[in-house]
Motif scaffolding. Structure first.
Motif, short mmCIF file in Angstrom:
data_model
loop_
_atom_site.label_atom_id
_atom_site.label_comp_id
_atom_site.label_asym_id
_atom_site.label_seq_id
_atom_site.Cartn_x
_atom_site.Cartn_y
_atom_site.Cartn_z
N ALA A 186 24.54 -46.08 -42.45
CA ALA A 186 24.18 -45.55 -42.26
C ALA A 186 25.18 -44.64 -40.80
N VAL A 187 25.46 -43.63 -40.32
CA VAL A 187 26.11 -43.03 -39.42
C VAL A 187 25.51 -43.45 -37.82
N LYS A 188 23.75 -43.16 -38.16
CA LYS A 188 22.89 -43.13 -36.84
C LYS A 188 21.63 -43.27 -38.13
N THR A 189 20.44 -44.48 -37.26
CA THR A 189 19.69 -44.73 -38.00
C THR A 189 18.19 -44.54 -36.61
N ILE A 190 17.14 -43.89 -37.76
CA ILE A 190 15.93 -42.90 -36.19
C ILE A 190 14.71 -43.70 -36.92
N GLN A 191 13.85 -44.30 -36.18
CA GLN A 191 13.03 -45.11 -36.35
C GLN A 191 11.43 -44.12 -36.21
N SER A 192 11.06 -43.60 -37.06
CA SER A 192 9.95 -42.71 -37.17
C SER A 192 8.33 -43.81 -36.68
N PRO A 193 7.23 -43.10 -36.48
CA PRO A 193 6.00 -43.62 -36.15
C PRO A 193 5.48 -44.15 -36.49
N ASP A 194 5.61 -43.11 -38.04
CA ASP A 194 4.54 -43.76 -39.53
C ASP A 194 5.36 -44.97 -40.00
N GLN A 232 8.55 -32.75 -39.16
CA GLN A 232 7.72 -34.52 -40.01
C GLN A 232 7.96 -34.93 -39.31
N LEU A 233 6.84 -36.20 -38.98
CA LEU A 233 6.88 -37.26 -38.29
C LEU A 233 8.24 -37.60 -37.49
N TRP A 234 9.20 -38.19 -38.62
CA TRP A 234 10.34 -38.93 -37.69
C TRP A 234 10.85 -37.71 -37.16
N SER A 235 10.66 -36.41 -37.00
CA SER A 235 11.32 -35.63 -36.16
C SER A 235 10.85 -35.44 -34.95
N MET A 236 9.81 -35.96 -34.48
CA MET A 236 8.84 -36.08 -33.41
C MET A 236 9.63 -36.72 -32.19
#
Length: 363
Positions: free
Chosen positions: A62-70, A116-120
């Motif tokens: 991954a170039v970047k990792t994002i944690q989703s609220p779900d 989508q939840l991950w982008s919130m």
């Protein structure tokens, strides 16, 4: 008609989703517990090694990792490093440029930036990358084996009322795959009726994603509520006349990516059937599953209460969107799940569908 001619590219959006996992009696839990008392360290160690080797294969750097609220982890992966490019026919290549849209396609609709939840959180994947939901050890363990993971069980192509345990209101909920009951936008493809090819989302070499805003398999937000706000999303799948690939558009004007034509046999040329609707697997013996389809309410309750598809169209040989001319509606067991179709000036061809599953009229 030869079976391979009717090949599913299944793309489902479930706005109302309620999934009830099979209930287990105390005896079954106890027997399961006793069975697990036979612990074989060598076998367990080898199993974990195999799972971790598979995770290394499907989870790209991954170039970047994002944690989703779900609870999901979204990895931003360079577009040419996504799983599709593990395929021998795609190695060393990059995603194709967008094709010509079908004539008559309206792209004026507005899709919220956060759907989508991950982008919130306001986080996003950089240009040149695609967001991919990271697969975990728990995801694979829920499937019991790597061979079953990300695959549907083989079933016959739908063409009459013989359902073989799969009930339709002619979509698919998979707590086994995700471990929760969030409504999700996902894809599935197969070229041989689920025998040896295909997978969900980007979990094998197949679908080529071209968009950095949508994580296929990620939870959708906002969602519709019973007798409350209603949200829908338009989907378009069409065959690029120039290169023959099957493209997917989400919302109005957002190209998600494409299934390369070489994945298929008869679909390299055209499709012979299009189906819209819901599917629930009823594998229990003796009584019907309590898994809900759609909102869990029957079609007769109408707008705001039952799930629906609207503005149904197909793309013809001239790459033009045209209204449906021969829509037929069918429910295998209307006391469990049903469907009602119609047509008007605003919604064009439409239908309501769904139901609660097991109830007093569907034991």
């Amino acid at each position: 008609m030869i079976i391979p001619q009717i090949i599913y590219i299944l793309v489902c959006i479930l706005f109302f989703t309620s999934s009830v996992c099979p209930a287990h009696s105390l005896e079954s839990r106890n027997s399961s517990h006793q069975a697990n008392q036979t612990f074989r360290p060598g076998e367990e160690s080898q199993k974990l090694k195999t799972i971790r080797a598979h995770l290394t294969k499907v989870n790209k750097p991954a170039v970047k990792t994002i944690q989703s609220p779900d609870g999901d982890t979204i990895d931003c992966v360079l577009s040419h490093h996504q799983p599709a490019f593990d395929h021998a026919k795609l190695k060393g290549k990059k995603p194709l440029d967008p094709p010509e849209r079908p004539k008559g396609h309206d792209t004026t609709g507005i899709l919220p930036e956060e759907f989508q939840l991950w982008s919130m959180s306001g986080e996003s994947c950089p240009e040149g990358t695609v967001p991919i939901r990271r697969t975990s050890e728990q995801d694979i363990l829920r499937a019991n084996s790597i061979g079953r993971f990300a695959r549907k069980l083989r079933r016959p192509i739908r063409r009459d009322t013989t359902s073989n345990g799969h009930e339709h209101a002619v979509g698919y909920v998979s707590p086994e795959l995700y471990g929760d009951n969030y409504p999700r936008f996902f894809t599935y493809w197969t070229s041989d009726a689920y025998q040896a090819t295909g997978c969900y989302n980007l979990l094998c070499s197949g679908f080529v994603q071209t968009n950095n805003r949508i994580a296929i398999g990620a939870a959708i937000s906002p969602t519709s509520s019973y007798n409350g706000g209603q949200f829908d999303i338009s989907l378009l799948i069409w065959k690029d006349p120039k290169h023959g690939n099957w493209w997917l558009e989400f919302g109005s004007g957002i190209l998600v990516g494409y299934w390369p034509s070489f994945l298929f046999t008869h679909l390299r040329n055209s499709a012979s059937m299009v189906q819209f609707g819901g599917e629930v697997v009823n594998s229990r013996s003796g009584f019907h599953t309590t898994t809900q389809m759609g909102s869990g309410h029957f079609a007769g309750e109408g707008f705001g209460k039952a799930s629906y598809f609207r503005n149904l169209q197909v793309v013809d040989w001239d790459n033009s969107l045209i209204p449906l001319s021969n829509l037929r509606v069918l429910a295998d067991h209307p006391n469990c799940y049903d469907i009602q179709g119609g047509i008007n000036r605003v919604w064009g061809n439409y239908f309501y569908y769904g139901g609660p599953g097991r109830n007093s009229r569907c034991p």
